[in-house]
Design an enzyme around this catalytic site. Structure first.
Site: not given
Length: 654
Positions: A338, A540, A544
């Site tokens: 991410d 995080d 996600d």
């Protein structure tokens, strides 16, 4: 003492998650495992202190019953479905050990398996808690405009076409389109964008996201079951259930081994009887066979290296949740990242201050005025500007006449100057007259920055470039992962292509997928997996979580991670150091090599002892000694990974 008066929250007001976290001892498996462990420890203490044998025998038997009845029942139920699992085999092996006097070994075997089952139950309960917490992001009720009146209804009763009123600070109650008003909306839970985005008529918004300082009227476009936040919860639940069958290597062959061992034990008992051997001798030979052929050494060949690797990783800031996860980390062929909060810090910072030509102000003077004006704002961009001024040691004068315009910016009077700060679209009403400003805004945006214009007494004086800074270790981490896996990592982000491409170039990522919703990230992970890659996903945010659950291994960046992400992930980087990820993958690979070596040692011992028992006459004490000796050898070999040098070697790539 007088109790505080309760204040009723208005419909839609943001509130903390309401779901209750399952307490540890509410889980039956944990209660039984804890009781079994206590009984074993008391029994061991009694045995070592020289207490009468009947006392510690009774305690060990109670330990076995307490911790073994559930796996035994599960094994018997599996037998009804014509399968044989290792839990039942371990219970039988424990009973066999006790029947020939090895009561301590039998009780210890029960404790190990009861504890393993309790940890699995705890992980399942925590995941379910987090999914419930995710659904609690959406408000219970919403204010609907019908026939000119405001009506409060359950959010789940909203129908497509309803118009919902969302006041400042409220969470949006449904997926829909803005039909009135403007505001900034924090969409981090859905898209992972680090900064709130301006939303006005015609823009899409999502349930569970947080409205800023403006009032919005939103037309409902989807039913509750189709909201993006509901789909996130569904994706997480589906992926977790799919991965529930993830097993250690030894567990993958347990069915065949279990059937073979049971059949062989029966044969060792029955065949000699047919040749006239006394029952007692045949039973003793069969029990000896069961002891020396039991998979204790094989299980310990697998577990100590993986558990030692888990402990070593934990000491260095990486929490790996199970031995199966540690084993899978070593199979990683590609890593997906991410962006916000993972490769970047997730906190906006002032990257550039560009004072416009002809302005008689310095960088510090502009920042001082801007920070003073923004001091009364709660917007993340305002916090970044104020933080930058304080880092430079600039004193902030008082600001008066402060006003905030949703989606446009703020204005205030500072040191007698009328200061306005906000988005270029809102402040540059005459682009032709402000060509220099427009050029600088375009320059900042081309660098992946968010451009903020500062206007003093009606004239633009500066353009601030605000960005989410890279982690200093991001580029080195990407390089190490590329070298160790042979493939460049992939970037999966909800941010725009322009912003993400600048980051990807800086850290060395060539494959990037942008403007992704949570389900799009899941699709990207599955596409990579269908090509043969074993993906480790690092993220995080709540957005996600489905991708973390879908990947072979999901890793959460702990300090900034949401509760759902922490519970869904298979591992957590506790110390917020991205460089530990390639190190823990290298450590996992070394643990896998030790597992293979230990399996070879255990198999050799088992083969020798079994052959001796079948061909000759293996004395029971010698069989137990050989079995326990092989167990000790493989355990000590695996525990080598407990040393600090193991982490240093993994870190250096040796």
């Amino acid at each position: 003492m007088a109790m505080p008066t309760a204040v009723a929250a208005r419909p839609g007001a943001a509130a903390p998650a309401r779901s209750r976290r399952t307490r540890l001892f509410e889980i039956a498996e944990i209660r039984w495992a804890a009781a079994s462990l206590v009984l074993f420890l008391v029994g061991l203490a009694a045995q070592l202190s020289g207490a009468p044998s009947w006392s510690w025998w009774a305690l060990y038997l109670a330990c076995a019953v307490t911790g073994g009845w559930e796996p035994a029942l599960g094994g018997l139920q599996a037998l009804r479905e014509k399968t044989l699992d290792v839990d039942l085999l371990m219970v039988v092996a424990a009973i066999g050990a006790m029947s020939i006097g090895q009561v301590t070994d039998g009780a210890l075997l029960i404790v190990i398996f009861a504890t393993s089952g309790a940890m699995e139950a705890l992980a399942t309960a925590r995941t379910e808690d987090s999914v419930r917490g995710l659904l609690d992001l959406t408000p219970d009720v919403a204010v609907v405009l019908r026939d000119g009146d405001e009506q409060t209804v359950d959010a789940t009763d909203l129908v497509i076409g309803d118009v919902v009123l969302v006041r400042p600070g409220d969470r949006i109650a449904a997926d829909g389109t803005v039909v009135g008003g403007s505001s900034e909306v924090d969409q981090a839970t859905i898209t992972g964008e680090p900064l709130p985005v301006d939303r006005t008529v015609g823009d899409e918004v999502f349930a569970g996201t947080l409205n800023g300082t403006g009032t919005l009227r939103i037309r409902v476009d989807r039913r509750a079951s189709d909201w993006v936040v509901a789909r996130i919860a569904g994706l997480v639940d589906e992926a977790v259930r799919t991965k529930a069958g993830t097993q250690l290597f030894i567990e993958k062959i347990e069915q065949r081994y279990s059937i073979g061992m049971v059949a062989a034990t029966i044969a060792v008992f029955v065949v000699p009887l047919l040749w006239g051997e006394p029952v007692r001798e045949s039973l003793l030979r069969a029990m000896t066979f069961m002891i020396v052929a039991s998979p204790c050494a094989v299980v310990l060949a697998t577990m100590p290296p993986l558990l030692a690797a888990i402990a070593t990783a934990g000491r260095h800031g990486v929490l790996v949740k199970s031995a199966a996860v540690m084993e899978q980390l070593g199979t990683t062929t590609r890593v997906a990242f991410d962006k916000t909060g993972t490769l970047t810090r997730g906190t906006p910072e002032v990257a550039e201050i560009h004072v416009l030509p002809g302005t008689a102000l310095t960088d510090d003077a502009v920042l001082r005025l801007a920070a003073a004006a923004e001091h009364g704002s709660e917007h993340p961009l305002a916090e970044a500007i104020v933080r930058a001024a304080r880092q430079r040691g600039l004193g902030l004068p008082d600001a008066v006449n402060f006003t905030s315009e949703p989606g446009r910016g703020v204005s205030a009077t500072v040191d007698g100057h009328a200061i306005r700060i906000g988005s270029p679209t809102a402040l540059l009403a005459t682009p032709a007259a402000d060509r220099a400003v427009a050029v600088e805004v375009a320059t900042q945006q081309s660098r992946g920055h968010t451009a903020v214009v500062v206007v003093c007494d009606g004239c633009p004086v500066a353009v601030l470039g605000i960005t989410d800074h890279d982690r200093p270790e991001s580029a080195a981490t990407v390089a190490r992962l590329t070298e160790s896996t042979g493939t460049s990592p992939v970037l999966l982000t909800g941010d725009s292509h322009t912003t993400a491409s600048h980051l990807a170039t800086r850290v060395g990522i060539t494959d990037l997928r942008t403007d992704l919703l949570p389900e799009d990230k899941v699709t990207a992970i599955r596409t990579l997996q269908s090509g043969g890659d074993r993906i480790t996903m690092v993220g995080d945010g709540i957005n996600d979580a489905p991708a973390l659950a879908t990947a072979h291994v999901g890793i959460a960046m702990g300090p900034t991670a949401s509760d759902l992400t922490l519970q869904t992930a298979d591992a957590v980087v506790v110390r917020d150091d991205l460089s530990t990820i390639p190190t823990v993958i290298a450590l996992s690979r070394r643990a896998r090599r030790l597992v293979i070596a230990n399996l070879a040692i255990a198999a050799t011992f088992i083969a020798i002892l079994v052959t001796w028992d079948l061909v000759g006459h293996l004395p029971l004490p010698l069989g137990v000694a050989g079995h326990e000796g092989s167990t000790v050898i493989v355990a000590l070999n695996g525990l080598r990974l407990l040393s600090s040098s193991a982490w240093r070697r993994a870190e250096s790539g040796r």
